[in-house]
Design an enzyme around this catalytic site. Sequence first.
Site, PDB file in Angstrom:
ATOM      1  N   ARG A 169       1.443  -0.579 -10.584  1.00  0.00           N
ATOM      2  CA  ARG A 169       0.540  -1.538 -10.455  1.00  0.00           C
ATOM      3  C   ARG A 169       0.597  -2.453 -11.995  1.00  0.00           C
ATOM      4  O   ARG A 169       0.381  -3.750 -11.566  1.00  0.00           O
ATOM      5  CB  ARG A 169      -0.988  -0.725 -10.599  1.00  0.00           C
ATOM      6  CG  ARG A 169      -2.032  -0.472  -9.008  1.00  0.00           C
ATOM      7  CD  ARG A 169      -3.180  -0.004  -9.183  1.00  0.00           C
ATOM      8  NE  ARG A 169      -3.580   0.564  -7.893  1.00  0.00           N
ATOM      9  CZ  ARG A 169      -4.968   1.598  -7.257  1.00  0.00           C
ATOM     10  NH1 ARG A 169      -5.877   1.923  -8.780  1.00  0.00           N
ATOM     11  NH2 ARG A 169      -4.452   1.301  -6.626  1.00  0.00           N
ATOM     12  N   LYS A 213     -11.115  10.438  11.336  1.00  0.00           N
ATOM     13  CA  LYS A 213     -13.040  10.576  11.852  1.00  0.00           C
ATOM     14  C   LYS A 213     -13.016   8.875  12.348  1.00  0.00           C
ATOM     15  O   LYS A 213     -12.743   8.385  11.784  1.00  0.00           O
ATOM     16  CB  LYS A 213     -14.031  10.688  10.460  1.00  0.00           C
ATOM     17  CG  LYS A 213     -14.048  12.461  10.183  1.00  0.00           C
ATOM     18  CD  LYS A 213     -15.237  12.626   9.531  1.00  0.00           C
ATOM     19  CE  LYS A 213     -15.482  13.811   8.852  1.00  0.00           C
ATOM     20  NZ  LYS A 213     -16.468  14.492   7.983  1.00  0.00           N
ATOM     21  N   GLY A 217      -5.919   4.033   3.339  1.00  0.00           N
ATOM     22  CA  GLY A 217      -6.344   5.933   3.051  1.00  0.00           C
ATOM     23  C   GLY A 217      -4.912   6.503   3.149  1.00  0.00           C
ATOM     24  O   GLY A 217      -4.082   6.101   1.726  1.00  0.00           O
ATOM     25  N   GLY A 249      -9.630  -0.008   0.079  1.00  0.00           N
ATOM     26  CA  GLY A 249     -10.640  -0.085   1.232  1.00  0.00           C
ATOM     27  C   GLY A 249     -10.298  -1.854   1.283  1.00  0.00           C
ATOM     28  O   GLY A 249     -10.964  -2.108   1.914  1.00  0.00           O
TER      29      GLY A 249
END
Length: 397
Positions: free
Chosen positions: A37, A198, A355, A378
């Site tokens: 980063r 999921k 993810g 996200g």
Amino acid sequence: MKFRRLENASLDNKTALVRVDFNVPVTEGGGIADDTRLRAAVPTIQALQEAGAKIVLLSHFGRPKGRIDPSLSLGFLTDPLAALLGSPVTFCEDLTGQAARDAVKALNSGDVLLMENTRFLPGETANDPKLSAQVATLGDVFIQDAFSAAHRAHMSSAGLADYLPAYAGLAMERELDHLSQALDHPKPPVMAVVGGAKVSTKIDLLQNLVSKLDILVIGGGMANTFLAAKGVNVGASLCEHDLADTARQIMAAASNASCEIMLPVDVVVAKEFKAYAASRVCAPQDVASDEMILDAGPETVNAIADAMDRAKTLIWNGPLGAFELEPFDTATVEAAQYAAKRTRDGKLISVAGGGDTVSALNHAGVADDFTFISTAGGAFLEWMEGKALPGVTAISN
């Protein structure tokens, strides 16, 4: 999409408030575990230096929840950042007081100042307009260079744009250009691989994608829910049976939009969730009641590869199986490596993110071969879900 780019900003002798993402992972000893980063911010900082700007860096770190927490101070980043830039970086423990104003006033063109953790301020995550106005007095322009924070309506990621001319930094620009290329203006046919555990975490994503894609591959535990919704007994596999209706609705929407949904045609099953558990390959309808699906089978990988041969654009989000456990990483690795080969051959534009995706592609050894890999997590998912991101809206024309 159209947004304001750094090249169009007047920067000479101007003070630029630059939102970066320095929420770096740290070691137990307090050092930097991965400086990705920091390195991502370097091109924008150096471009600002070359343009004659005074650079003030803003970032969050951890979750101090509006309170000063010395263990979450950003001060330890000045030396590593200076080493990457090849020029000094100063630090200010203040953001809103006289010390902050004095530190900014002391800057000359090309100087770099790192401010304290923005989340020490109670109004940061609430996007308090009074705080935004106060911090905005420190600068002349706002540069949003942290796509990973763009889905948050925070003072430092969006609120400052209400008070200052706002532009995308180079890292932000690259992210937006590639995501737009993949989803907003893709080269058809467009294919997506969506995996993970999921369905419940990716309902919005799937509902948005089926209206934009030609081919949608569903893998991982998510595929079990879709198989079960079609009447397949998936045994002891991870499965959200309560989302069967949702899965059927998504499949119906895909059919109406002429989007082909691909589910596993063969699977790898085991009775234990552990590495190197005894396993076998079978058809989905042949899974025993005490077996769990842990990976897609070889015929499924072949079908995915055939689909990639037809596609011109690929979006990848999530693994096809329990890739953390060998040999149940096989489908993910083989499909990712084939996508990488098509990309290297110039036959596929491949964009991935969100993810476990980055970890899975690193595990497959192909992270450098995809056209673009987003580490934004996200923000990447919300973009793919079709949601407006406050930090992107702030710089939009």
